[in-house]
Design an enzyme around this catalytic site. Structure first.
Site, PDB file in Angstrom:
ATOM      1  CE  LYS A  68      -4.242  -2.088   2.306  1.00  0.00           C
ATOM      2  NZ  LYS A  68      -3.372  -3.541   2.334  1.00  0.00           N
ATOM      3  CD  GLN A 191     -11.409  -7.070   6.473  1.00  0.00           C
ATOM      4  OE1 GLN A 191     -11.494  -5.925   6.174  1.00  0.00           O
ATOM      5  NE2 GLN A 191     -10.044  -7.533   5.304  1.00  0.00           N
TER       6      GLN A 191
HETATM    7  O1  LIG Z   1      -5.084  -3.939  -0.015  1.00  0.00           O
HETATM    8  C1  LIG Z   1      -5.714  -4.983   0.604  1.00  0.00           C
HETATM    9  O2  LIG Z   1      -5.426  -6.277  -0.109  1.00  0.00           O
HETATM   10  C2  LIG Z   1      -6.192  -4.760   1.086  1.00  0.00           C
HETATM   11  C3  LIG Z   1      -7.250  -3.466   1.238  1.00  0.00           C
HETATM   12  C4  LIG Z   1      -8.343  -3.301   2.301  1.00  0.00           C
HETATM   13  O3  LIG Z   1      -9.054  -2.233   2.165  1.00  0.00           O
HETATM   14  N1  LIG Z   1      -8.973  -4.495   2.976  1.00  0.00           N
HETATM   15  C5  LIG Z   1      -8.209  -5.595   3.360  1.00  0.00           C
HETATM   16  O4  LIG Z   1      -7.885  -6.048   4.735  1.00  0.00           O
HETATM   17  N2  LIG Z   1      -6.677  -5.924   2.961  1.00  0.00           N
HETATM   18  C6  LIG Z   1      -5.835  -6.773   2.946  1.00  0.00           C
HETATM   19  O5  LIG Z   1      -6.579  -7.904   2.736  1.00  0.00           O
HETATM   20  C7  LIG Z   1      -5.997  -8.994   3.493  1.00  0.00           C
HETATM   21  C8  LIG Z   1      -7.842  -9.333   4.290  1.00  0.00           C
HETATM   22  O6  LIG Z   1      -7.262 -10.499   4.672  1.00  0.00           O
HETATM   23  P1  LIG Z   1      -8.523 -11.277   5.994  1.00  0.00           P
HETATM   24  O7  LIG Z   1      -9.070 -10.041   6.766  1.00  0.00           O
HETATM   25  O8  LIG Z   1      -7.244 -11.856   6.644  1.00  0.00           O
HETATM   26  O9  LIG Z   1      -9.340 -11.715   5.222  1.00  0.00           O
HETATM   27  C9  LIG Z   1      -5.427  -8.532   4.380  1.00  0.00           C
HETATM   28  O10 LIG Z   1      -3.966  -9.439   4.475  1.00  0.00           O
HETATM   29  C10 LIG Z   1      -5.440  -7.216   4.468  1.00  0.00           C
HETATM   30  O11 LIG Z   1      -4.217  -6.429   4.682  1.00  0.00           O
END
Ligand SMILES: O=C(O)c1cc(=O)[nH]c(=O)n1[C@@H]1O[C@H](COP(=O)(O)O)[C@@H](O)[C@H]1O
Length: 236
Positions: A68, A191
């Site tokens: 990011k 989330q």
């Molecule tokens: O850019 C990303 O991947 C990202 C953007 C966003 O808005 N939200 C988000 O959760 N992510 C990434 O997506 C992944 C989600 O992980 P989980 O919540 O474990 O499924 C993590 O590695 C976050 O860093």
């Protein structure tokens, strides 16, 4: 759907948010051929994960480097150039125009696709206001997508709940990547704006990012196969 998928398995990107390369290698082995695309972010990236990224690329897997980026233009452009040389398929930057322009300059003619992160899926209306953005989630996402489209950024990272409006604003060309994906019953954790794999695909996501529901599950292979099956149902 704007993207084409030589291998439909590519639509699931597994977030390797894990503490070590050895742990990640063990999880990847257990997932086996249920996945072809892995994301490396801060946790693993700062613990040797960029070396693993090179190995995955050499093994024919796709890699998404998720740092990011947001910095002065020169630093972003040169960082993206390094990521392009590493063989990454996707890389994230925050959706600030100066940063997006620098990233697109830094990728040059490489196949690396730059994804602009709009509003993090851990942010709800109150979080965004607390951070000083008064416009609200939908308007902020829309504004950032419009700027990303104008600059010609390759794709957008957004919540699955934003995907339909992002597809309309982005047009058919850009790819939409949605984290915040949770199979029914999975813990949401931090989330805040989430949807099931089925709903995310139906809303217009091209790729789904899933981390903890797979890598923290007792059987990562089975969990990955279950998400792949849900994606297949959504596109049927
Ligand atoms: O850019 C990303 O991947 C990202 C953007 C966003 O808005 N939200 C988000 O959760 N992510 C990434 O997506 C992944 C989600 O992980 P989980 O919540 O474990 O499924 C993590 O590695 C976050 O860093």
């Amino acid at each position: 759907m704007s993207a084409t998928f030589p291998d439909p398995r590519d639509r699931l990107i597994i977030a390797l948010d894990l503490p070590s390369v050895s742990t990640a290698e063990s999880i990847i082995a257990r997932i086996g051929d249920a996945a072809t695309f892995y994301k490396i972010g801060y946790e693993l990236g700062f613990a040797g994960g960029l070396g693993l990224a090179r190995e995955l690329v050499a093994d024919g897997k796709k890699v998404f480097i998720d740092f990011k980026l947001h910095d002065i233009g020169n630093t972003v452009a040169r960082g993206v150039a390094s990521l392009a040389a590493l063989g990454a398929s996707f890389a994230t930057v925050h959706a600030y125009p100066q940063t997006m322009r620098a990233a697109m300059e830094g990728k040059g003619a490489s196949p690396l696709r730059i994804l602009a992160v709009t509003v993090l899926t851990s942010y709800d209306e109150a979080d965004l206001a607390e951070a000083g953005y008064a416009g609200g989630v939908a308007a902020t996402v829309a504004s950032r997508v419009a700027q990303a489209r104008e600059i010609g950024v390759d794709g957008i990272v957004c919540a699955p709940t934003d995907a339909a409006s992002v597809r309309t604003a982005l047009g058919a060309k850009g790819v939409i990547v949605t984290p915040g994906v949770r199979p029914d019953g999975a813990a949401t954790g931090d989330q805040k704006r989430v949807a099931t794999p089925f709903a995310a695909i139906r809303a217009g996501a091209d790729y789904l990012v899933v981390g903890r529901p797979i890598v923290a599950s007792p059987d990562p292979g089975a969990s990955a196969r279950a998400v792949q099956a849900e994606i297949a149902r959504a596109v049927a």
